[in-house]
Structure formats: structure tokens, C-alpha cells
Design an enzyme around this catalytic site. Sequence first.
Site, PDB file in Angstrom:
ATOM      1  N   CYS A 136       0.831  -1.204   0.000  1.00 14.34           N
ATOM      2  CA  CYS A 136       0.000   0.000   0.000  1.00 14.34           C
ATOM      3  C   CYS A 136       0.865   1.253   0.000  1.00 14.34           C
ATOM      4  CB  CYS A 136      -0.920  -0.009   1.215  1.00 14.34           C
ATOM      5  SG  CYS A 136      -2.002   1.445   1.322  1.00 14.34           S
ATOM      6  N   CYS A 139      -0.506   4.025   2.229  1.00 14.44           N
ATOM      7  CA  CYS A 139      -0.242   3.799   3.654  1.00 14.44           C
ATOM      8  C   CYS A 139       1.210   4.086   4.016  1.00 14.44           C
ATOM      9  CB  CYS A 139      -0.555   2.342   4.025  1.00 14.44           C
ATOM     10  SG  CYS A 139      -2.175   1.755   3.538  1.00 14.44           S
ATOM     11  N   ASP A 140       2.130   3.610   3.190  1.00 14.52           N
ATOM     12  CA  ASP A 140       3.542   3.581   3.585  1.00 14.52           C
ATOM     13  C   ASP A 140       4.469   4.442   2.742  1.00 14.52           C
ATOM     14  OD1 ASP A 140       2.854   1.695   5.537  1.00 14.52           O
ATOM     15  OD2 ASP A 140       3.079   0.038   4.132  1.00 14.52           O
TER      16      ASP A 140
END
Length: 312
Positions: A136, A139-140
Site C-alpha cells: 500500500c 499507507c507507507d
Amino acid sequence: MSTKINKCVIIGSGPSGYTAAIYASRAGLEPIVFEGNAPGGQITMTEQIDNFPGYPEGISGFGLMEDIKKQALRFGAEVRNKVIKKVDFSKRPFVLETEDGNEVIAKSVIISTGASARWLGLESERKFRGMGVSTCATCDGFFYRKKDVAVIGGGDTACSEALYLSGLCNKVYLIVRRDVLRATKAVQEQIFSRENIEIVWKHKPLEILGDDSGVTGIRVISSEGEATKDIDVMGVFVAIGNIPNTDVFKGQLELNENGYIVTKGHSSYTSVDGVFAAGDVQDPTYKQAIVAAGSGAKAAIDCERWLMENPL
């Protein structure tokens, strides 16, 4: 066999399942949550989450799920660490069967079983999950600002991840096993126009390289199985798709061509009255914890209203 008819049963946990449990509990539906094989969902594998509202210092995926679960328990939800292996939605009340053969009767069901990321299947990939290997970018990606990263895949998901990362990272290597991209034409044009995206055509991952500090590179091999080469990167994003966890619902609910549960309009209603779906199991697009949590709230509200109109 239990003869008790439960008002609401939630199959699956994660942001959508636990949030549905909060709303259902506060509505007096006395929900029972069956957490499944992965309590908290795949988000529990995320080391640090910085984009979930209410956590200015960030929180681990496991910590976030524990907090939402505790909130559900506070309002009276019952959480069982069990797996539902069979369902019968052909008549009401619905009959569910757990892995140990016990039957659960329900007036309504909320499905929050999520989706599982497709992995490459490399041992080194498993070793460095959470240490430079991710599925992701949203997300990261922040953790790789001004660094070099690799994205695996050639479809819309991989290209979207690469485009997002190109706005944060120094360089993005898009590793594609074929000599063409499978993404839509508009997305391809954006990929080709980004100067810091380099496409590594006709190659596939052979090994994720790293040390105790995390990922340091990726070794790829040509699709013909000839030469190998190492690429220095700090992060590897695997973007070869997701698998919705819907096997148990095949033949019971309408699923789309990719196996996701079909919901009606902007609601959580499925093809069976009294059965609702929330989170990644019905959403192949956003794949974000906050979106899943919101859909869990929608499902509980839809469920409450449906029960008021359809008493057994």
C-alpha cells in the site's frame, strides 16, 4: 445446535467489522463478531499508520485495531475468535456454521471479511514485510520520501501506486514481466510522462535484498529466465492485486467478476435482504482503513433500519 436467534452477526473483523460492531451495539442489536482467521484484518501487519484521524503521532495497525475492538466491547459487542465456514442465506433466519461445527442463527448478517493481498510468494518477501516490503503506497509511501523504490506489477493498481510514489520518491522502478502495461491508456500516458519513473520491462522479481535494517534492493530476472540484475531500492511495493475473502459466500450472494460482493448503489445492501457487506470485501478501489471503517458504520445503520422494517 443453538436455538437462539441473534439480531445481528458480523462475519469478519478489521476496521469495517469492529466499527460495525460499535454502531450495532449502540443501536441495541447485540452483535456477535466472528473475527475469522486474521483478527483485525490485514492492516495488523502495517507497522505504522499516520493517516487515520485521531492519532496525531501515528499508531501501529495492530494497535489501531485493538483500540476499535475495545470500543466495540465497551458498548456490549460479543467478539468470538472463531471462523464461519458455511452460510445458508436461502431463508430467514439465516444459518451460519463455525469451523467447529456449531450453528449460529441470525436475523441479519454484516459481512466484513476483507481482502487479502496477492503476494509474490518469495521467502525474502515474507522476511521483509513491514521492513521495506508493502502492498500500500498510500499507507507507507511517506516513509520513502526522496528515496528510491520499486513497484511490482503492470496493471492499473501498480501504475497508480507508481504515480503516487513518484510524487514522493526520488525514483520509482516499475517492474513489469511483459513488454506492455495492462493499465488503461490514460494511466499509461501519465506513467510515460513522469521523468522519475523507470520501467523495467520483461523482468520479474527473484529476491528481495536486505539486512537487519530492512530492504536494500531487489534482484530481478528477465522473463525469459536469462540474466539477473540488482536494483538498489529502500522499499518494494507489491501491486499485483487483491483477493476478496468471499469463497464461503459463492452461490449465496451476487459477486462481481473479480469475486467482490456486489452492493446496491451507495448502500451496504447485498443481493439478499438482511445481508450487508462492508469494507474491502466489497470495495476494490480505495482499500483504506478509514474508508472501511466508514462503510462499517453504514452497514450497521442499514442493518438497524432493515431490522426495524423487517421483524421476524
